[in-house]
Design a protein around this motif. Structure first.
Motif, mmCIF file in Angstrom:
data_model
loop_
_atom_site.group_PDB
_atom_site.id
_atom_site.type_symbol
_atom_site.label_atom_id
_atom_site.label_comp_id
_atom_site.label_asym_id
_atom_site.label_seq_id
_atom_site.Cartn_x
_atom_site.Cartn_y
_atom_site.Cartn_z
ATOM 1 N N GLY A 59 3.635 21.265 -6.394
ATOM 2 C CA GLY A 59 4.554 21.615 -7.469
ATOM 3 C C GLY A 59 5.349 22.869 -7.171
ATOM 4 O O GLY A 59 5.825 23.545 -8.088
ATOM 5 N N GLN A 60 5.522 23.189 -5.876
ATOM 6 C CA GLN A 60 6.199 24.413 -5.463
ATOM 7 C C GLN A 60 7.518 24.144 -4.746
ATOM 8 O O GLN A 60 8.060 25.031 -4.097
ATOM 9 N N TYR A 61 8.024 22.915 -4.871
ATOM 10 C CA TYR A 61 9.241 22.566 -4.151
ATOM 11 C C TYR A 61 10.450 23.250 -4.782
ATOM 12 O O TYR A 61 10.409 23.728 -5.919
ATOM 13 N N VAL A 62 11.558 23.280 -4.028
ATOM 14 C CA VAL A 62 12.774 23.960 -4.478
ATOM 15 C C VAL A 62 13.299 23.348 -5.773
ATOM 16 O O VAL A 62 13.806 24.054 -6.647
ATOM 17 N N VAL A 63 13.186 22.036 -5.911
ATOM 18 C CA VAL A 63 13.568 21.357 -7.151
ATOM 19 C C VAL A 63 12.333 20.675 -7.727
ATOM 20 O O VAL A 63 11.330 20.487 -7.049
ATOM 21 N N SER A 64 12.386 20.314 -9.004
ATOM 22 C CA SER A 64 11.213 19.742 -9.677
ATOM 23 C C SER A 64 10.857 18.370 -9.111
ATOM 24 O O SER A 64 11.722 17.640 -8.615
ATOM 25 N N THR A 65 9.578 18.031 -9.186
ATOM 26 C CA THR A 65 9.061 16.762 -8.677
ATOM 27 C C THR A 65 8.552 15.917 -9.837
ATOM 28 O O THR A 65 7.652 16.343 -10.565
ATOM 29 N N PRO A 66 9.099 14.711 -10.047
ATOM 30 C CA PRO A 66 8.649 13.858 -11.137
ATOM 31 C C PRO A 66 7.295 13.226 -10.811
ATOM 32 O O PRO A 66 7.011 12.920 -9.651
ATOM 33 N N LEU A 67 6.461 13.057 -11.802
ATOM 34 C CA LEU A 67 5.159 12.411 -11.625
ATOM 35 C C LEU A 67 5.121 11.103 -12.391
ATOM 36 O O LEU A 67 5.706 10.989 -13.466
ATOM 37 N N PRO A 68 4.401 10.083 -11.907
ATOM 38 C CA PRO A 68 3.733 10.028 -10.598
ATOM 39 C C PRO A 68 4.762 9.997 -9.463
ATOM 40 O O PRO A 68 5.911 9.601 -9.673
ATOM 41 N N TYR A 69 4.322 10.383 -8.267
ATOM 42 C CA TYR A 69 5.263 10.564 -7.164
ATOM 43 C C TYR A 69 4.643 10.084 -5.862
ATOM 44 O O TYR A 69 3.485 10.386 -5.564
ATOM 45 N N VAL A 70 5.429 9.342 -5.087
ATOM 46 C CA VAL A 70 5.044 8.940 -3.731
ATOM 47 C C VAL A 70 5.816 9.834 -2.771
ATOM 48 O O VAL A 70 7.037 9.741 -2.691
ATOM 49 N N PRO A 71 5.145 10.739 -2.053
ATOM 50 C CA PRO A 71 5.861 11.673 -1.180
ATOM 51 C C PRO A 71 6.474 10.972 0.030
ATOM 52 O O PRO A 71 6.246 9.788 0.273
ATOM 53 N N LYS A 115 0.842 -1.186 0.000
ATOM 54 C CA LYS A 115 0.000 0.000 0.000
ATOM 55 C C LYS A 115 0.884 1.245 0.000
ATOM 56 O O LYS A 115 1.906 1.301 0.678
ATOM 57 N N ALA A 116 0.478 2.266 -0.771
ATOM 58 C CA ALA A 116 1.227 3.524 -0.824
ATOM 59 C C ALA A 116 0.266 4.662 -1.125
ATOM 60 O O ALA A 116 -0.870 4.445 -1.543
ATOM 61 N N ILE A 117 0.735 5.885 -0.891
ATOM 62 C CA ILE A 117 -0.014 7.084 -1.245
ATOM 63 C C ILE A 117 0.750 7.770 -2.374
ATOM 64 O O ILE A 117 1.923 8.125 -2.218
ATOM 65 N N GLN A 118 0.066 7.951 -3.500
ATOM 66 C CA GLN A 118 0.732 8.468 -4.690
ATOM 67 C C GLN A 118 -0.024 9.676 -5.252
ATOM 68 O O GLN A 118 -1.243 9.787 -5.094
ATOM 69 N N MET A 119 0.696 10.570 -5.908
ATOM 70 C CA MET A 119 0.077 11.688 -6.620
ATOM 71 C C MET A 119 0.479 11.615 -8.093
ATOM 72 O O MET A 119 1.644 11.357 -8.414
ATOM 73 N N LYS A 120 -0.510 11.817 -8.961
ATOM 74 C CA LYS A 120 -0.249 11.797 -10.406
ATOM 75 C C LYS A 120 -0.359 13.184 -11.024
ATOM 76 O O LYS A 120 -0.137 13.360 -12.218
ATOM 77 N N GLU A 121 -0.734 14.164 -10.199
ATOM 78 C CA GLU A 121 -0.820 15.553 -10.635
ATOM 79 C C GLU A 121 -0.572 16.448 -9.433
ATOM 80 O O GLU A 121 -0.628 16.000 -8.287
ATOM 81 N N PHE A 122 -0.276 17.709 -9.691
ATOM 82 C CA PHE A 122 -0.075 18.670 -8.624
ATOM 83 C C PHE A 122 -1.406 19.290 -8.228
ATOM 84 O O PHE A 122 -2.311 19.431 -9.046
ATOM 85 N N GLY A 123 -1.521 19.647 -6.956
ATOM 86 C CA GLY A 123 -2.759 20.261 -6.522
ATOM 87 C C GLY A 123 -2.932 20.210 -5.020
ATOM 88 O O GLY A 123 -1.965 20.123 -4.264
ATOM 89 N N GLY A 124 -4.197 20.240 -4.595
ATOM 90 C CA GLY A 124 -4.520 20.214 -3.181
ATOM 91 C C GLY A 124 -4.379 18.832 -2.592
ATOM 92 O O GLY A 124 -3.984 17.872 -3.286
#
Length: 327
Positions: A49-61, A2-11
């Motif tokens: 999508g506001q981090y100091v360096v770019s974030t690749p998608l999809p992404y597990v924080p 099980k994981a928590i993933q994001m495929k787009e930037f947002g809330g």
């Protein structure tokens, strides 16, 4: 797993529960069965999508985990399965919001007896940030005066205590509520200020008898940055380690010349590139915790599937101390 993933930037709603393949360790990697995950503002910045360096998608924080070594790669020499460990995972392949994750054996620290996983995971990001903002970047010397903003937060609660352990002469803490200011005093702050009040910076100067602040920890940006800068003493150092307000401050560098002041940036991944520096400071933080010299404030422990709700609480300034997810 099980994981928590994001495929787009947002809330917070972009954080979705998914099933992913459990990774297999190779070379000097170890597989960690995660018991506790630290939640941080950096995670929310990644999500937006506001981090100091770019974030690749999809992404597990999630870069901050504590747990038990489940398997080791064929080149691992210093770690055994079953070891209790804590680590910061590389930012580009974080995968901390999950049941398992991979880490380089050179980046992990044993969790000492008497320190549980929740307290261990409260240290890598926020503890190391507090340590290196004060010592490495702020160059805090014994007897100096320190200003800690958001003193009831994850970094703030640790920074107030470390400043005292490092020999600060006076620690002034800011927070928005009386409850949070009381917490800062319990942790060792000598004076507290409500930074939502107009003219708080004048109060700070009065608390230093007009001398100003030697080391200031600033992570809000915008107007808070400028007011903090106005509090600096001659030779004072203002260390920026975040922009929680989203407002990038602008100032004239030449204004620093009159009083020999410094504005310094801090980004923890640069410390992560110096393994010995990271491991020595994290080891000392764990030792302080084990001895009871450093009190870690756990703001709440939540199931992994509540990650979106936890992000909302963190950004809503509705919490104090460290927020933790558990698989």
């Amino acid at each position: 797993m099980k994981a928590i993933q994001m495929k787009e930037f947002g809330g917070p709603e972009v954080l979705k529960e998914v099933e992913l393949s459990k990774p297999a360790p190779q070379g000097r990697e170890v597989l960690i069965e995660i018991k506790a995950i630290g939640v941080n503002y950096a995670d929310t910045a990644r999500r937006e999508g506001q981090y100091v360096v770019s974030t690749p998608l999809p992404y597990v924080p999630g870069s901050e985990v504590a747990g038990i070594v489940a398997e080791v790669g064929d080149e691992v020499t210093n770690v055994q399965p079953g070891a209790r460990v804590v680590t910061l995972i590389g930012a580009d392949n974080a995968t901390g919001y999950a049941e398992y994750t991979l880490a380089d054996e050179r980046s992990i620290i044993p969790v000492p007896e008497g320190v549980d996983f929740n307290h261990a995971v409260a240290l890598p990001l926020q503890g190391l940030s507090a340590w290196h903002v004060l010592k490495t970047m702020g160059r805090l010397e014994e007897g100096e005066t320190v200003l800690v903003h958001a003193a009831a937060g994850g970094v703030g609660t640790i920074a107030v205590q470390l400043a005292k352990l490092f020999g600060a002469g006076k620690v002034i803490a800011t927070a928005s509520t009386e409850e949070k200011r009381d917490l800062a005093k319990e942790l060792g702050a000598d004076e507290t200020v409500d930074y939502t009040e107009e003219g708080w910076e004048k109060q700070v100067l009065e608390m230093t008898d007009g001398k100003g602040i030697d080391v200031a920890l600033e992570m809000a940006g915008g107007d808070i940055f400028h007011k903090t800068l106005s509090c600096l003493a001659p030779f004072g150092r203002l260390v920026i380690y975040g922009v929680a307000s989203g407002e990038q401050p602008k100032f004239y560098p030449a204004s620093l010349m009159e009083k020999n002041q410094s504005v310094i940036g801090f980004f923890l991944p640069q410390i992560m590139k110096k393994p010995e520096l990271l491991k020595s400071s994290l080891g000392q933080l764990l030792a302080y915790t084990q001895k009871g010299e450093l009190k870690l404030i756990i703001g709440g422990v939540y199931p992994l599937e509540e990650a979106a709700n936890v992000h909302s609480m963190l950004q809503g300034r509705k919490t104090s101390g460290k927020l933790i997810l558990t698989p």
